[in-house]
Design an enzyme around this catalytic site. Structure first.
Site, PDB file in Angstrom:
ATOM      1  N   ARG A   1       3.146   6.488  -1.927  1.00 41.12           N
ATOM      2  CA  ARG A   1       2.714   5.532  -0.908  1.00 41.12           C
ATOM      3  C   ARG A   1       3.135   4.121  -1.283  1.00 41.12           C
ATOM      4  O   ARG A   1       3.339   3.272  -0.414  1.00 41.12           O
ATOM      5  CB  ARG A   1       1.193   5.534  -0.783  1.00 41.12           C
ATOM      6  CG  ARG A   1       0.569   6.715  -0.146  1.00 41.12           C
ATOM      7  CD  ARG A   1      -0.878   6.429   0.028  1.00 41.12           C
ATOM      8  NE  ARG A   1      -1.076   5.059   0.358  1.00 41.12           N
ATOM      9  CZ  ARG A   1      -1.940   4.245  -0.279  1.00 41.12           C
ATOM     10  NH1 ARG A   1      -2.659   4.709  -1.251  1.00 41.12           N
ATOM     11  NH2 ARG A   1      -2.058   2.999   0.080  1.00 41.12           N
TER      12      ARG A   1
ATOM     13  N   ASP B   1      -5.483  -4.008  -9.159  1.00 41.97           N
ATOM     14  CA  ASP B   1      -4.484  -2.956  -8.899  1.00 41.97           C
ATOM     15  C   ASP B   1      -3.648  -2.641 -10.126  1.00 41.97           C
ATOM     16  O   ASP B   1      -2.795  -1.756 -10.077  1.00 41.97           O
ATOM     17  CB  ASP B   1      -3.569  -3.352  -7.735  1.00 41.97           C
ATOM     18  CG  ASP B   1      -4.337  -3.395  -6.433  1.00 41.97           C
ATOM     19  OD1 ASP B   1      -3.817  -3.961  -5.459  1.00 41.97           O
ATOM     20  OD2 ASP B   1      -5.478  -2.884  -6.400  1.00 41.97           O
TER      21      ASP B   1
ATOM     22  N   CYS C   1     -12.109   6.218   1.177  1.00 49.60           N
ATOM     23  CA  CYS C   1     -11.600   5.498   0.020  1.00 49.60           C
ATOM     24  C   CYS C   1     -11.887   6.302  -1.232  1.00 49.60           C
ATOM     25  O   CYS C   1     -12.892   6.946  -1.365  1.00 49.60           O
ATOM     26  CB  CYS C   1     -12.266   4.147  -0.074  1.00 49.60           C
ATOM     27  SG  CYS C   1     -11.659   3.336  -1.524  1.00 49.60           S
TER      28      CYS C   1
ATOM     29  N   ARG D   1     -15.574   0.671   1.007  1.00 50.54           N
ATOM     30  CA  ARG D   1     -14.684  -0.453   1.310  1.00 50.54           C
ATOM     31  C   ARG D   1     -15.045  -1.010   2.683  1.00 50.54           C
ATOM     32  O   ARG D   1     -14.446  -0.684   3.680  1.00 50.54           O
ATOM     33  CB  ARG D   1     -13.221  -0.016   1.219  1.00 50.54           C
ATOM     34  CG  ARG D   1     -12.850   0.289  -0.239  1.00 50.54           C
ATOM     35  CD  ARG D   1     -11.439   0.740  -0.402  1.00 50.54           C
ATOM     36  NE  ARG D   1     -10.488  -0.363  -0.244  1.00 50.54           N
ATOM     37  CZ  ARG D   1      -9.173  -0.197  -0.416  1.00 50.54           C
ATOM     38  NH1 ARG D   1      -8.707   0.997  -0.701  1.00 50.54           N
ATOM     39  NH2 ARG D   1      -8.348  -1.198  -0.279  1.00 50.54           N
TER      40      ARG D   1
ATOM     41  N   LYS E   1       4.334  -3.966  -1.387  1.00 57.90           N
ATOM     42  CA  LYS E   1       3.637  -3.061  -0.456  1.00 57.90           C
ATOM     43  C   LYS E   1       2.539  -3.811   0.291  1.00 57.90           C
ATOM     44  O   LYS E   1       2.446  -3.739   1.519  1.00 57.90           O
ATOM     45  CB  LYS E   1       3.022  -1.900  -1.213  1.00 57.90           C
ATOM     46  CG  LYS E   1       1.888  -1.178  -0.459  1.00 57.90           C
ATOM     47  CD  LYS E   1       1.271  -0.093  -1.230  1.00 57.90           C
ATOM     48  CE  LYS E   1      -0.173  -0.104  -1.531  1.00 57.90           C
ATOM     49  NZ  LYS E   1      -1.236  -0.485  -0.737  1.00 57.90           N
ATOM     50  N   ASN E   2       1.697  -4.565  -0.430  1.00 53.24           N
ATOM     51  CA  ASN E   2       0.529  -5.163   0.222  1.00 53.24           C
ATOM     52  C   ASN E   2       0.865  -6.369   1.083  1.00 53.24           C
ATOM     53  O   ASN E   2       0.040  -6.830   1.856  1.00 53.24           O
ATOM     54  CB  ASN E   2      -0.548  -5.494  -0.820  1.00 53.24           C
ATOM     55  CG  ASN E   2      -1.195  -4.216  -1.332  1.00 53.24           C
ATOM     56  OD1 ASN E   2      -1.049  -3.153  -0.724  1.00 53.24           O
ATOM     57  ND2 ASN E   2      -1.865  -4.301  -2.464  1.00 53.24           N
TER      58      ASN E   2
HETATM   59  C1  EPZ Z   1      -6.515  -5.157  -0.804  1.00 50.36           C
HETATM   60  O1  EPZ Z   1      -7.567  -4.316  -0.372  1.00 50.36           O
HETATM   61  C2  EPZ Z   1      -5.449  -4.228  -1.357  1.00 50.36           C
HETATM   62  N1  EPZ Z   1      -4.991  -3.327  -0.297  1.00 50.36           N
HETATM   63  C3  EPZ Z   1      -5.997  -3.427  -2.525  1.00 50.36           C
HETATM   64  O2  EPZ Z   1      -4.878  -2.748  -3.094  1.00 50.36           O
HETATM   65  C4  EPZ Z   1      -6.556  -4.375  -3.590  1.00 50.36           C
HETATM   66  O3  EPZ Z   1      -7.206  -3.589  -4.577  1.00 50.36           O
HETATM   67  C5  EPZ Z   1      -7.543  -5.366  -2.976  1.00 50.36           C
HETATM   68  O4  EPZ Z   1      -6.939  -6.035  -1.855  1.00 50.36           O
HETATM   69  C6  EPZ Z   1      -7.977  -6.425  -3.981  1.00 50.36           C
HETATM   70  O5  EPZ Z   1      -6.858  -7.120  -4.437  1.00 50.36           O
HETATM   71  C7  EPZ Z   1      -4.120  -3.820   0.608  1.00 50.36           C
HETATM   72  O6  EPZ Z   1      -3.709  -4.965   0.541  1.00 50.36           O
HETATM   73  C8  EPZ Z   1      -3.677  -2.853   1.679  1.00 50.36           C
HETATM   74  P1  EPZ Z   1     -10.639  -6.825  -0.538  1.00 50.36           P
HETATM   75  P2  EPZ Z   1      -8.763  -4.949   0.517  1.00 50.36           P
HETATM   76  O7  EPZ Z   1     -11.028  -7.027   0.878  1.00 50.36           O
HETATM   77  O8  EPZ Z   1      -8.220  -6.058   1.333  1.00 50.36           O
HETATM   78  C9  EPZ Z   1     -15.339  -6.355  -0.789  1.00 50.36           C
HETATM   79  C10 EPZ Z   1      -3.575  -0.972  -3.803  1.00 50.36           C
HETATM   80  O9  EPZ Z   1      -3.704  -0.254  -4.818  1.00 50.36           O
HETATM   81  N2  EPZ Z   1     -15.291  -6.553   0.673  1.00 50.36           N
HETATM   82  O10 EPZ Z   1      -9.976  -7.944  -1.275  1.00 50.36           O
HETATM   83  O11 EPZ Z   1      -9.459  -3.832   1.188  1.00 50.36           O
HETATM   84  C11 EPZ Z   1     -14.715  -5.043  -1.205  1.00 50.36           C
HETATM   85  O12 EPZ Z   1     -15.681  -3.999  -1.123  1.00 50.36           O
HETATM   86  C12 EPZ Z   1      -4.803  -1.333  -3.013  1.00 50.36           C
HETATM   87  O13 EPZ Z   1      -2.505  -1.455  -3.415  1.00 50.36           O
HETATM   88  C13 EPZ Z   1     -16.492  -6.671   1.374  1.00 50.36           C
HETATM   89  O14 EPZ Z   1     -17.568  -6.596   0.805  1.00 50.36           O
HETATM   90  O15 EPZ Z   1      -9.691  -5.545  -0.636  1.00 50.36           O
HETATM   91  C14 EPZ Z   1     -14.281  -5.324  -2.623  1.00 50.36           C
HETATM   92  O16 EPZ Z   1     -15.384  -5.162  -3.488  1.00 50.36           O
HETATM   93  C15 EPZ Z   1      -6.037  -0.637  -3.522  1.00 50.36           C
HETATM   94  N3  EPZ Z   1     -16.435  -6.858   2.724  1.00 50.36           N
HETATM   95  C16 EPZ Z   1     -13.892  -6.804  -2.585  1.00 50.36           C
HETATM   96  O17 EPZ Z   1     -14.529  -7.344  -1.419  1.00 50.36           O
HETATM   97  C17 EPZ Z   1     -15.239  -6.949   3.405  1.00 50.36           C
HETATM   98  O18 EPZ Z   1     -15.263  -7.155   4.643  1.00 50.36           O
HETATM   99  C18 EPZ Z   1     -12.403  -7.056  -2.465  1.00 50.36           C
HETATM  100  O19 EPZ Z   1     -11.921  -6.323  -1.347  1.00 50.36           O
HETATM  101  C19 EPZ Z   1     -14.038  -6.830   2.676  1.00 50.36           C
HETATM  102  C20 EPZ Z   1     -14.081  -6.636   1.312  1.00 50.36           C
END
Ligand code: EPZ
Length: 432
Positions: free
Chosen positions: A399, A307, A117, A122, A22-23
């Site tokens: 989803r 995840d 979220c 997020r 999915k991701n």
């Molecule tokens: C991706 O989300 C995945 N979603 C999430 O999977 C997954 O939990 C996450 O990566 C971590 O592996 C998709 O790929 C669509 P991050 P993403 O940016 O990219 C902080 C699922 O269940 N951060 O790696 O949004 C953030 O708050 C979903 O399939 C910032 O601070 O996650 C978090 O604490 C849920 N600023 C950490 O980094 C930013 O600009 C990791 O977030 C971006 C992120």
């Protein structure tokens, strides 16, 4: 409205085929917007997030041809807009990838702010940091993120991510693929789907090296042509079925996986007394003895994936002894715990930590999914519990899990999807 009705307490036996990731799909489909040609994408999972992504692209002028249930051809030679549909884009978290794709190819993008979220804030500040470094102006106005390259085309830059962000790594990598000059992303995330996106872009003519390490180098090219690409198997879907066997017991052959991607999950389940036999593209998972406690800390890849945190917590609630789960990626990813407690789980949450005291058994109850992986955890708990569970809000689960009811029935689970009167299944916001 659909509910899952599960009669638990039956071990699982048989084989399950893992679908495309999915991701990876929710990044690769937006990336097709960058290609001035036709992309044939194979092993696409049949899930609602993918359907939504394809509708968003169609709305921008992409031609979408369904070749078979897991293969589409996307023709982006006649994109007529760089402003996404507000209603569609706001429903899915991954709509932020549309910014990188549109900004990279057309020098401008107007994308609805991603969906809210279910587990904490997020932000996308790191995405914006990368775009700004590449010469884009980014403002949020009227619910849209407006991004435009001040000279009409992005230029390469060095970007050091303040946090290891999957989304920011993928988004910046995408935008840089068509920028003028070289881009280096440092402190990059290393998830398998990042490598998959890089491989997709390279198969379309991009020049990206180092994906899967913490330093990714991109040499901008002038144009991406068409090509064919097959999406990797879903590490988290596979991990979810492994956790289901661990909780319910039995023996299941998990097919169409990349064992290397499963290492962190396999290691953790083996600590709990689960047997995992690895072959070239399968894992034979068996649990016959009592589950043993262990501790889990979620980390960016190759650490234990966030995840899988709800799913492993559901399994630990049945282990002998007390386990500690630490969620180090998201601020509030324990909302599902209250639902597990309805089934008799004994879990105390304090901030990022959950203390899980194993119980002899769980009992079925009416429970509600609050997001995708939380819903998967409830399915796992219901499969192991004595008696009947009814899970509502299953559209969250659908989803990210292709044909989960059929796949589980194929393993002998007593699960069925039941239509009940109630609100439509349309989710306010697809999260994840
Ligand atoms: C991706 O989300 C995945 N979603 C999430 O999977 C997954 O939990 C996450 O990566 C971590 O592996 C998709 O790929 C669509 P991050 P993403 O940016 O990219 C902080 C699922 O269940 N951060 O790696 O949004 C953030 O708050 C979903 O399939 C910032 O601070 O996650 C978090 O604490 C849920 N600023 C950490 O980094 C930013 O600009 C990791 O977030 C971006 C992120």
């Amino acid at each position: 409205m659909t509910k899952y009705v599960i009669h638990g307490g039956k071990p699982l036996f048989g084989e399950v085929e893992i679908s495309g990731a999915k991701n990876a799909a929710v990044a690769i489909i937006p990336a097709a917007l960058m290609v001035d040609g036709v992309c044939r994408i194979e092993n696409i999972p049949q899930i609602s997030d993918v359907t939504l992504c394809l509708r968003i692209l169609e709305n921008l002028g992409a031609g979408i041809r369904s070749v078979n249930s897991h293969t589409v051809e996307i023709d982006c030679t006649r994109i007529h807009s760089t402003r996404t549909s507000y209603e569609l884009a706001r429903k899915i978290r991954a709509s932020y990838y549309l910014i990188g794709a549109l900004l990279g190819r057309f020098g401008q993008a107007e994308v609805a702010m991603p969906g809210g979220c279910n587990f904490g804030v997020r932000p996308i500040d790191q995405h914006v940091k990368g775009f700004t470094a590449m010469g884009a102006k980014v403002v949020v106005e009227g619910g849209f993120i407006h991004a435009s390259a001040e000279t009409g085309r992005l230029r390469g830059a060095n970007v050091y991510l303040d946090v290891v962000s999957v989304g920011a790594t993928m988004n910046i990598m995408m935008a840089a693929a068509l920028a003028e000059g070289n881009t280096v992303i440092e402190n990059a995330a290393k998830e398998p789907h990042i490598v998959d996106l890089a491989n997709f872009l390279n198969s379309m003519g991009a020049s990206i090296r180092g994906a899967g390490t913490d330093t990714i180098k991109i040499t901008g090219v002038s144009r991406l042509t068409g090509g064919t690409y097959a999406i990797i198997p879903d590490q988290i879907e596979a991990g979810t079925y492994m956790a289901a066997v661990a909780a319910a017991g039995g023996q299941v052959l998990i097919k169409n996986i990349i064992p290397k991607h499963m290492d962190c999950i396999t290691a953790k389940l083996e600590e709990m007394g689960v047997s995992v036999e690895e072959k070239e593209d399968t894992l034979l998972v068996r649990r016959t003895e009592a589950l043993q406690k262990t501790n889990v800390k979620t980390l960016p890849y190759p650490g234990f994936p966030t995840d899988m945190q709800p799913q492993i917590t559901a399994v630990l609630s049945l282990a002998e002894g007390t386990s500690l789960v630490t969620e180090s990626v998201w601020n509030n990813r324990y909302r599902y715990v209250d639902e597990l407690k309805r089934m008799g789980a004994s879990i105390q949450v304090d901030g990022k930590t959950a203390v899980v005291e194993g119980v002899d058994h769980l009992t079925g109850a009416p429970i509600q999914a609050c997001d995708l992986r939380a819903g998967a955890a409830l399915v796992i708990a219901a499969l192991a519990a004595r008696g009947q569970s009814e899970i509502s809000c299953v559209q969250y689960i659908e989803r990210g899990y292709e044909n989960i009811v059929e796949k589980l029935r194929g393993l002998g689970a007593d699960i069925r999807a039941v239509e009940v009167p109630g609100d439509s299944d349309e989710l306010e916001a697809h999260i994840g």
